[in-house]
Structure formats: structure tokens, C-alpha cells
Design a protein around this motif. Structure first.
Motif, short mmCIF file in Angstrom:
data_model
loop_
_atom_site.label_atom_id
_atom_site.label_comp_id
_atom_site.label_asym_id
_atom_site.label_seq_id
_atom_site.Cartn_x
_atom_site.Cartn_y
_atom_site.Cartn_z
N TRP A 120 16.75 -24.37 -19.20
CA TRP A 120 16.28 -23.69 -20.32
C TRP A 120 16.46 -22.22 -20.72
O TRP A 120 16.18 -21.71 -21.77
CB TRP A 120 14.55 -24.55 -20.10
N GLU A 121 15.87 -21.81 -19.80
CA GLU A 121 16.21 -20.04 -20.29
C GLU A 121 17.47 -19.22 -20.51
O GLU A 121 17.14 -18.71 -21.50
CB GLU A 121 16.13 -19.65 -18.59
N GLY A 122 18.55 -19.77 -20.16
CA GLY A 122 19.70 -19.67 -20.62
C GLY A 122 19.99 -19.79 -22.22
O GLY A 122 20.06 -18.94 -22.99
N MET A 123 19.22 -20.90 -22.68
CA MET A 123 19.43 -21.53 -23.77
C MET A 123 18.37 -20.53 -24.52
O MET A 123 18.95 -20.53 -25.91
CB MET A 123 19.37 -22.62 -24.07
N ALA A 124 17.98 -20.76 -24.12
CA ALA A 124 16.17 -19.22 -25.16
C ALA A 124 16.59 -18.48 -25.28
O ALA A 124 16.92 -17.18 -26.38
CB ALA A 124 15.13 -19.51 -24.65
N ASP A 125 17.66 -17.69 -24.20
CA ASP A 125 17.99 -16.27 -24.46
C ASP A 125 19.15 -16.15 -25.06
O ASP A 125 19.28 -14.95 -26.11
CB ASP A 125 18.75 -15.46 -22.74
N GLU A 126 20.26 -16.96 -25.11
CA GLU A 126 21.43 -17.07 -26.87
C GLU A 126 20.80 -17.91 -27.56
O GLU A 126 20.87 -16.51 -28.73
CB GLU A 126 22.49 -18.46 -26.39
N ALA A 127 19.51 -18.46 -27.87
CA ALA A 127 18.93 -18.27 -29.31
C ALA A 127 18.28 -16.54 -29.73
O ALA A 127 18.72 -16.59 -30.70
CB ALA A 127 17.55 -19.29 -29.20
N ILE A 128 17.97 -15.73 -28.97
CA ILE A 128 16.65 -14.94 -29.28
C ILE A 128 18.45 -13.76 -29.36
O ILE A 128 17.70 -12.63 -30.59
CB ILE A 128 16.43 -14.21 -27.52
N ALA A 129 19.25 -13.54 -28.67
CA ALA A 129 20.36 -12.73 -28.75
C ALA A 129 20.68 -13.80 -30.46
O ALA A 129 21.37 -12.47 -30.76
CB ALA A 129 21.23 -13.14 -27.22
N ALA A 130 21.59 -14.24 -30.77
CA ALA A 130 21.87 -14.66 -31.96
C ALA A 130 21.36 -14.17 -32.84
O ALA A 130 21.60 -13.47 -33.95
CB ALA A 130 22.09 -16.24 -32.37
N TYR A 131 19.26 -14.08 -32.82
CA TYR A 131 19.41 -13.86 -33.56
C TYR A 131 19.10 -12.53 -34.21
O TYR A 131 18.97 -11.75 -35.19
CB TYR A 131 17.15 -14.48 -33.64
N CYS A 132 19.28 -11.92 -33.10
CA CYS A 132 18.84 -10.57 -33.30
C CYS A 132 19.86 -9.53 -33.23
O CYS A 132 20.10 -8.59 -34.13
CB CYS A 132 18.20 -9.63 -31.23
N ALA A 133 21.32 -10.49 -33.04
CA ALA A 133 22.43 -10.16 -33.29
C ALA A 133 22.39 -9.81 -34.76
O ALA A 133 23.61 -8.92 -35.22
CB ALA A 133 23.92 -10.25 -33.03
N GLU A 134 21.85 -10.42 -35.54
CA GLU A 134 22.16 -10.54 -36.96
C GLU A 134 20.86 -9.38 -37.42
O GLU A 134 21.14 -9.23 -39.31
CB GLU A 134 21.75 -11.79 -37.81
N LEU A 135 19.48 -9.63 -36.77
CA LEU A 135 19.07 -9.41 -37.64
C LEU A 135 18.95 -7.42 -37.79
O LEU A 135 19.27 -6.79 -37.01
CB LEU A 135 16.97 -9.33 -37.12
N PRO A 136 18.11 -6.81 -38.90
CA PRO A 136 18.45 -5.32 -38.83
C PRO A 136 18.24 -4.84 -38.25
O PRO A 136 16.29 -5.13 -38.65
CB PRO A 136 18.90 -5.00 -40.84
N ASP A 137 18.09 -3.54 -37.81
CA ASP A 137 16.67 -2.51 -37.74
C ASP A 137 16.02 -3.05 -36.22
O ASP A 137 15.08 -3.62 -35.56
CB ASP A 137 16.49 -2.28 -38.51
N ALA A 138 17.00 -4.35 -35.29
CA ALA A 138 16.49 -4.95 -33.90
C ALA A 138 16.71 -4.11 -32.75
O ALA A 138 15.95 -4.51 -31.51
CB ALA A 138 16.77 -6.13 -34.28
#
Length: 327
Positions: free
Chosen positions: A289-307
Motif C-alpha cells: 500500500w505504501e507506493g500507492m499512498a506516495d503516488e496519491a500524495i505526490a499527485a495532490y501536492c504537485a497541483e497544490l500551490p505553495d506546497a
């Protein structure tokens, strides 16, 4: 011959061995699951009807094993009475925040660009929080001991509180920014916005991890820490940078709940690790599960300004939590 006169027990038989008066927690929390009494017929009915087969496959046949799951104890010894006392105070605090910031005209002072960010990155989280509620409810239903089920039940209620707070803010924001899709656009963003697709994939897969042990690992050891470090702590920090103190403080209140969830989850991991073979089982599930969670975090943060480095920090914090629990 006169039969021996049985002496009445001073407490319940399963608590008598401690030779002391049992606590309120022990009395109302331990050994409550009747479905564990007969592993071959969990409901004392036809052992082959659908629900019995489900419990035998996804609970009794789990590779996560222990000789006595009923020996697990919540380190906070939370019971329904004390949970309500604690969270009544928490809700009073949250309602006070909402009332005070509303009276000050908080939303009218927000930059419209930040309000648009909230419409994209904050209010769709009610879908995410609902999946946390659903996953916790499943764990409460399937756990092999009532002391585990109780922890999951309180966690379920907390996820509903998070969802409710988010829905309340969604309505408030819609009154000040009626053209940004607050209250109307969240489902489309949840289903289509690139920022949310990693989370959606992660939680939809986690919700069909039917084995109770894998469900616990996916939800409590991987998904929840990822959400807490990114969508709560991370977004709360970004909010403060953009003048949205209210969201930062709401996130802090929710993180207080999250700390308690992590407390019991780590205790259950350490409890399970005392049994030979469980380290390998838990480790394999974490890696799954860890890799899928890292992908979710990365996708969200890539779009979030000032992250900035939020993705790296959030993933590292999740690993640190699991390491601290013994994994």
C-alpha cells in the motif's frame, strides 16, 4: 455426600484472574464479540450462510494471527462515556472557531484566488473523509476483539465529524463565493481533477481490502497517515500562508483526533508483533500500500500551490510513524 457449595465470583470470570477490581474500561470493553466463540459457526447458525462464510474467510482465516486478540487494550482506555465527554469539548471548540471567524467576516477577507484553491483542494475532501469513515466502520465490524472494534468505532465517529466540519465550511464558503462551485462542483473534482485521482484510487482499493488485518494496515498504517500529513497538516499550513487561519485551526483540531488514532494503531501493531510471523505479514501489506499512498500524495501536492517540499515531508512522516510502531 453433600455437593460442594460454589462461591460466587466477585467479578466476571474473564477478569477474575487479575485479582483486583476491574476498571470501567475492562468491564464495558472486553470479550464482547459472540461471533468469535465458535470459529466454525460465527453466528451460531448455519456455518455456510453468506455472512458466516465472510467472517470465516476474512477474519478467522486472516494471515495476521494471535493466540488471544482479546488481550489487546486501547492505551487510552476510551469508553463511550469518556469519548462523548472528550469530543463534546472538541466540538464546542470547533463551533466556537466557526462562530467567531464568521462574526469577524473571515470569508469576505479571503483572496478570491485562495477561495478558488479551497474549492479545488479542500471542500472535495468530504468524499475522502467519508471513505475513512466507511473503512473504519468495516474494521469495527470485522475485528477479532471488541477492544479493537471499539477503537475503530470511535475513529468512525471522528471521520464523520471531519466530514461534517468540511460540509459546514463548504456551505459557508458558497455564501461568499457563489460562483466557485462550492457545494455543487465537489463530486466532479473528486472524480476527475488530477489532484484527487491518486487519493480516489488509493481509498477505493483500500475499501475492498476485505481481510480485516489488511484493512487495518491499509487504512490505519498507510492511508490515514498520508491523508493527515497532506490534506490536514499540509493544507492547513498552506492555508495559514494565505491568510486562512480558520482552516489551519480546524486542521489542528482534527489532527488531535488523528494522534489518538495513531496511538491505538501503533499499540495494536506492537501487540501483533509479539506473535511469530506477523512481522512478515504486516511488512508485506505495508509495502503493497505504501507506493500507492506516495503516488496519491505526490499527485495532490504537485497541483497544490505553495506546497514546496510537502510531498516529501508527508511521505517521510508516514514512514516515521510506521517505524515508530515497530515496522
Amino acid at each position: 455426600m453433600q455437593p460442594d457449595i460454589l462461591k460466587p465470583l466477585k467479578t466476571w470470570s474473564h477478569l477474575a484472574g487479575r485479582r483486583r477490581k476491574p476498571s470501567e474500561y475492562e468491564i464495558v470493553s472486553t470479550n464482547l464479540h459472540f461471533t468469535t466463540d465458535n470459529p466454525e459457526a460465527p453466528f451460531e447458525l448455519d456455518p455456510n450462510f453468506a455472512m458466516a462464510r465472510w467472517y470465516k474467510e476474512h477474519r478467522n482465516a486472516s494471515p495476521l494471527l494471535h493466540t488471544d486478540w482479546n488481550a489487546f487494550r486501547d492505551p487510552d482506555e476510551m469508553v463511550y462515556r469518556t469519548y462523548n465527554m472528550l469530543q463534546d469539548g472538541q466540538e464546542t471548540y470547533v463551533f466556537g472557531l466557526l462562530d467567531q471567524f464568521s462574526a469577524r467576516g473571515h470569508d469576505r477577507m479571503l483572496d478570491p484566488a485562495w477561495a478558488a484553491t479551497l474549492a479545488r483542494f479542500y471542500t472535495p475532501a468530504r468524499y475522502l473523509f467519508h471513505t475513512l469513515q466507511m473503512g473504519s466502520a468495516y474494521l469495527a465490524q470485522m475485528a477479532p476483539a471488541s477492544t479493537i472494534s471499539n477503537c475503530a468505532a470511535y475513529q468512525t465517529a471522528d471521520a464523520l465529524r471531519w466530514l461534517t466540519h468540511t460540509a459546514y465550511r463548504t456551505k459557508e464558503l458558497s455564501l461568499t463565493f457563489p460562483d466557485l462551485g462550492f457545494g455543487t462542483g465537489e463530486r466532479q473534482r473528486w472524480e476527475q481533477d488530477p489532484a484527487w485521482q491518486g487519493w480516489r484510487r488509493l481509498v477505493e482499493h483500500a475499501l475492498v481490502a476485505w481481510d480485516w488485518g489488511e484493512s487495518f494496515v491499509a487504512l490505519n498504517l498507510v492511508v490515514r497517515p498520508a491523508v493527515e500529513e497532506t490534506v490536514l497538516r499540509g493544507l492547513g499550513q498552506v492555508a495559514r500562508q494565505n491568510g486562512d487561519t480558520l482552516l489551519g485551526m480546524l486542521a489542528d483540531a482534527q489532527l488531535a483526533d488523528a494522534q489518538r488514532h495513531r496511538h491505538w494503531a501503533a499499540a495494536l501493531v506492537r501487540f501483533a508483533l509479539a506473535q511469530d510471523g506477523n512481522a512478515e505479514v504486516l511488512g508485506a501489506w505495508v509495502r503493497k500500500w505504501e507506493g500507492m499512498a506516495d503516488e496519491a500524495i505526490a499527485a495532490y501536492c504537485a497541483e497544490l500551490p505553495d506546497a514546496a517540499d510537502l510531498a516529501e515531508r508527508a511521505s517521510a512522516a508516514g514512514r516515521e510513524f510506521r517505524h515508530g510502531a515497530g515496522l
